[in-house]
Write a protein that holds these residues in place. Structure first.
Motif, PDB file in Angstrom:
ATOM      1  N   LEU A 264       0.803  -1.219   0.000  1.00 46.38           N
ATOM      2  CA  LEU A 264       0.000   0.000   0.000  1.00 46.38           C
ATOM      3  C   LEU A 264       0.838   1.271   0.000  1.00 46.38           C
ATOM      4  O   LEU A 264       0.457   2.272  -0.618  1.00 46.38           O
ATOM      5  N   TYR A 265       1.983   1.258   0.672  1.00 45.89           N
ATOM      6  CA  TYR A 265       2.663   2.515   0.967  1.00 45.89           C
ATOM      7  C   TYR A 265       4.037   2.689   0.328  1.00 45.89           C
ATOM      8  O   TYR A 265       4.689   3.703   0.559  1.00 45.89           O
ATOM      9  N   THR A 266       4.495   1.735  -0.456  1.00 42.92           N
ATOM     10  CA  THR A 266       5.807   1.896  -1.090  1.00 42.92           C
ATOM     11  C   THR A 266       5.840   3.119  -2.001  1.00 42.92           C
ATOM     12  O   THR A 266       6.854   3.819  -2.094  1.00 42.92           O
ATOM     13  N   MET A 267       4.732   3.403  -2.652  1.00 39.86           N
ATOM     14  CA  MET A 267       4.700   4.551  -3.567  1.00 39.86           C
ATOM     15  C   MET A 267       4.942   5.859  -2.836  1.00 39.86           C
ATOM     16  O   MET A 267       5.503   6.809  -3.409  1.00 39.86           O
ATOM     17  N   PHE A 268       4.534   5.935  -1.569  1.00 33.57           N
ATOM     18  CA  PHE A 268       4.774   7.142  -0.791  1.00 33.57           C
ATOM     19  C   PHE A 268       6.258   7.349  -0.519  1.00 33.57           C
ATOM     20  O   PHE A 268       6.674   8.451  -0.165  1.00 33.57           O
ATOM     21  N   MET A 269       7.040   6.294  -0.669  1.00 36.89           N
ATOM     22  CA  MET A 269       8.488   6.402  -0.518  1.00 36.89           C
ATOM     23  C   MET A 269       9.146   6.668  -1.863  1.00 36.89           C
ATOM     24  O   MET A 269      10.127   7.424  -1.947  1.00 36.89           O
ATOM     25  N   ILE A 270       8.626   6.077  -2.920  1.00 32.40           N
ATOM     26  CA  ILE A 270       9.237   6.240  -4.239  1.00 32.40           C
ATOM     27  C   ILE A 270       9.171   7.687  -4.706  1.00 32.40           C
ATOM     28  O   ILE A 270      10.164   8.242  -5.190  1.00 32.40           O
ATOM     29  N   VAL A 271       8.021   8.314  -4.572  1.00 33.21           N
ATOM     30  CA  VAL A 271       7.806   9.651  -5.148  1.00 33.21           C
ATOM     31  C   VAL A 271       8.786  10.692  -4.612  1.00 33.21           C
ATOM     32  O   VAL A 271       9.468  11.361  -5.398  1.00 33.21           O
ATOM     33  N   PRO A 272       8.903  10.892  -3.287  1.00 35.01           N
ATOM     34  CA  PRO A 272       9.841  11.927  -2.820  1.00 35.01           C
ATOM     35  C   PRO A 272      11.307  11.594  -3.099  1.00 35.01           C
ATOM     36  O   PRO A 272      12.104  12.495  -3.377  1.00 35.01           O
ATOM     37  N   ILE A 273      11.671  10.304  -3.033  1.00 36.32           N
ATOM     38  CA  ILE A 273      13.058   9.933  -3.325  1.00 36.32           C
ATOM     39  C   ILE A 273      13.367  10.187  -4.796  1.00 36.32           C
ATOM     40  O   ILE A 273      14.434  10.721  -5.146  1.00 36.32           O
ATOM     41  N   PHE A 274      12.461   9.801  -5.670  1.00 42.02           N
ATOM     42  CA  PHE A 274      12.646  10.043  -7.108  1.00 42.02           C
ATOM     43  C   PHE A 274      12.760  11.535  -7.385  1.00 42.02           C
ATOM     44  O   PHE A 274      13.594  11.970  -8.197  1.00 42.02           O
ATOM     45  N   ASN A 275      11.942  12.338  -6.734  1.00 40.36           N
ATOM     46  CA  ASN A 275      11.999  13.786  -6.907  1.00 40.36           C
ATOM     47  C   ASN A 275      13.355  14.343  -6.479  1.00 40.36           C
ATOM     48  O   ASN A 275      13.929  15.210  -7.157  1.00 40.36           O
ATOM     49  N   SER A 276      13.899  13.844  -5.377  1.00 41.12           N
ATOM     50  CA  SER A 276      15.217  14.295  -4.913  1.00 41.12           C
ATOM     51  C   SER A 276      16.318  13.861  -5.872  1.00 41.12           C
ATOM     52  O   SER A 276      17.250  14.622  -6.156  1.00 41.12           O
ATOM     53  N   MET A 277      16.218  12.637  -6.364  1.00 41.05           N
ATOM     54  CA  MET A 277      17.254  12.130  -7.275  1.00 41.05           C
ATOM     55  C   MET A 277      17.266  12.886  -8.597  1.00 41.05           C
ATOM     56  O   MET A 277      18.330  13.087  -9.196  1.00 41.05           O
ATOM     57  N   MET A 278      16.115  13.313  -9.057  1.00 38.39           N
ATOM     58  CA  MET A 278      16.066  14.046 -10.317  1.00 38.39           C
ATOM     59  C   MET A 278      16.716  15.416 -10.213  1.00 38.39           C
ATOM     60  O   MET A 278      17.048  16.041 -11.226  1.00 38.39           O
ATOM     61  N   ARG A 279      16.888  15.899  -8.997  1.00 42.98           N
ATOM     62  CA  ARG A 279      17.532  17.195  -8.788  1.00 42.98           C
ATOM     63  C   ARG A 279      19.051  17.090  -8.688  1.00 42.98           C
ATOM     64  O   ARG A 279      19.745  18.103  -8.646  1.00 42.98           O
ATOM     65  N   ILE A 280      19.577  15.874  -8.607  1.00 44.02           N
ATOM     66  CA  ILE A 280      21.020  15.696  -8.458  1.00 44.02           C
ATOM     67  C   ILE A 280      21.726  16.037  -9.765  1.00 44.02           C
ATOM     68  O   ILE A 280      21.331  15.581 -10.846  1.00 44.02           O
ATOM     69  N   ASP A 281      22.765  16.826  -9.656  1.00 49.51           N
ATOM     70  CA  ASP A 281      23.565  17.195 -10.827  1.00 49.51           C
ATOM     71  C   ASP A 281      24.333  15.958 -11.313  1.00 49.51           C
ATOM     72  O   ASP A 281      25.115  15.370 -10.564  1.00 49.51           O
ATOM     73  N   ARG A 282      24.093  15.564 -12.551  1.00 52.59           N
ATOM     74  CA  ARG A 282      24.758  14.371 -13.095  1.00 52.59           C
ATOM     75  C   ARG A 282      26.264  14.539 -13.180  1.00 52.59           C
ATOM     76  O   ARG A 282      27.002  13.547 -13.241  1.00 52.59           O
ATOM     77  N   ASN A 283      26.750  15.764 -13.206  1.00 48.54           N
ATOM     78  CA  ASN A 283      28.193  15.990 -13.235  1.00 48.54           C
ATOM     79  C   ASN A 283      28.870  15.467 -11.973  1.00 48.54           C
ATOM     80  O   ASN A 283      30.048  15.101 -12.003  1.00 48.54           O
ATOM     81  N   LEU A 284      28.108  15.434 -10.869  1.00 47.79           N
ATOM     82  CA  LEU A 284      28.680  14.909  -9.626  1.00 47.79           C
ATOM     83  C   LEU A 284      28.950  13.404  -9.751  1.00 47.79           C
ATOM     84  O   LEU A 284      29.948  12.900  -9.227  1.00 47.79           O
ATOM     85  N   LEU A 285      28.074  12.708 -10.444  1.00 47.02           N
ATOM     86  CA  LEU A 285      28.291  11.277 -10.655  1.00 47.02           C
ATOM     87  C   LEU A 285      29.493  11.040 -11.565  1.00 47.02           C
ATOM     88  O   LEU A 285      30.302  10.124 -11.335  1.00 47.02           O
ATOM     89  N   GLU A 286      29.613  11.879 -12.591  1.00 54.06           N
ATOM     90  CA  GLU A 286      30.774  11.780 -13.478  1.00 54.06           C
ATOM     91  C   GLU A 286      32.061  12.055 -12.716  1.00 54.06           C
ATOM     92  O   GLU A 286      33.077  11.372 -12.909  1.00 54.06           O
ATOM     93  N   ALA A 287      32.027  13.045 -11.844  1.00 54.91           N
ATOM     94  CA  ALA A 287      33.214  13.380 -11.048  1.00 54.91           C
ATOM     95  C   ALA A 287      33.602  12.229 -10.132  1.00 54.91           C
ATOM     96  O   ALA A 287      34.787  11.929  -9.947  1.00 54.91           O
ATOM     97  N   ALA A 288      32.600  11.573  -9.542  1.00 55.43           N
ATOM     98  CA  ALA A 288      32.879  10.436  -8.665  1.00 55.43           C
ATOM     99  C   ALA A 288      33.521   9.295  -9.442  1.00 55.43           C
ATOM    100  O   ALA A 288      34.485   8.675  -8.973  1.00 55.43           O
TER     101      ALA A 288
END
Length: 294
Positions: free
Chosen positions: A174-198
């Motif tokens: 019932l409640y997994t979606m309530f966890m997916i939505v905010p985490i996905f929203n936060s991840m979409m804000r991450i600058d992909r250049n940081l992953l490249e730098a890592a």
């Protein structure tokens, strides 16, 4: 003069939402708090102040005469157990699914399509989604028939339904979606250049997730945790249906007391439950500054 006019306009714009918030949130909570201090007989509520309802809730606590935990503590521990287990599983699933959607799915269109697919279960009611587990997990259900047919068990597995397992399974469903939505929203804000730098600095994919993605997704994880814990702590329908009316929870106690017209006792339990949930939320809020992050 200009600043006063701006402030007046801001207050005017916020007043409709504030009125709705006060009417449908503050006032009902205030009424519950007031009723929790009333007295009651078998036939009527008496608006006379008393703290006996709260005393009765914790009667015999923390331990009874025979050395066992009182019913109230056992019930809260059972509810907390469901909350923690559901939170841990939904956090793992939510983070994994959100990570896949945000970093492994190419193209905004495909991300949107897959995200919508994740929301499909929410197009039906919670009760229907819970009942759908019964023919799967029952004694003569599909899972038991498959296990017996494959020779893995000799007789039906009893703990698949009307048990702690089935309650947690339903909560996760019932409640997994309530966890997916905010985490996905936060991840979409991450600058992909940081992953490249890592990666350029020699970080493995796992190290990138732990040291880059996870810290930057903390806000979404905390918001999802607040949603999941608050929903699980107050849920009584799922515990009643999937627990076969045999498993206690605070929400279930409140529902039973309300059905027997014990409104002051139910209100007292509701106030205590609200206080516990608010303390949990306050502890989570200390891990991240939501105002600053959002």
């Amino acid at each position: 003069m200009k600043s006063a006019r701006t402030a007046a306009i801001a207050w005017a714009q916020a007043s409709p939402l504030a009125a709705v918030f006060a009417l449908f949130f503050v006032v009902p909570l205030a009424l519950v708090l007031v009723v929790s201090f009333w007295q009651a007989t078998e036939y009527e509520l008496l608006p006379a102040f008393t703290g006996q309802n709260y005393i009765d809730v914790f009667a015999g606590c923390p331990v009874t005469a025979d050395g066992d935990l009182c019913v109230t503590f056992k019930t809260y521990l059972s509810t907390l157990k469901f909350g923690v287990l559901t939170w841990a599983i939904t956090a793992a699933l939510g983070f994994s699914i959100a990570y896949f959607l945000a970093f492994h799915v190419q193209g905004t269109l495909m991300q949107t399509v897959l995200f919508i697919i994740c929301t499909v279960p929410f197009w039906t009611s919670n009760v229907i989604r819970m009942i759908s587990w019964v023919p799967l997990l029952g004694r003569n259900g599909l899972v038991n028939q498959t296990l017996i047919g494959a020779g893995l068990v000799d007789q039906p597995v009893e703990w698949l339904l009307f048990s702690d397992f089935s309650v947690v399974l339903a909560f996760v469903h019932l409640y997994t979606m309530f966890m997916i939505v905010p985490i996905f929203n936060s991840m979409m804000r991450i600058d992909r250049n940081l992953l490249e730098a890592a990666r350029d600095n020699g970080a493995s994919p796992w190290q990138t997730v732990v040291h880059v993605v996870l810290p930057l997704s903390r806000t979404g994880l905390i918001i999802g945790s607040i949603f999941v814990l608050a929903l699980v702590m107050g849920d009584f329908v799922t515990v009643g249906v999937m627990g076969g009316q045999q498993i206690a929870s605070v929400g279930k106690i409140i529902q039973v007391q309300t059905s027997y017209l014990q409104f002051p006792m139910a209100a007292a339990n509701a106030v205590i439950l609200l206080a516990v949930v608010l303390m949990m939320i306050a502890a989570l809020m200390r891990l991240v500054n939501l105002r600053k992050e959002l």
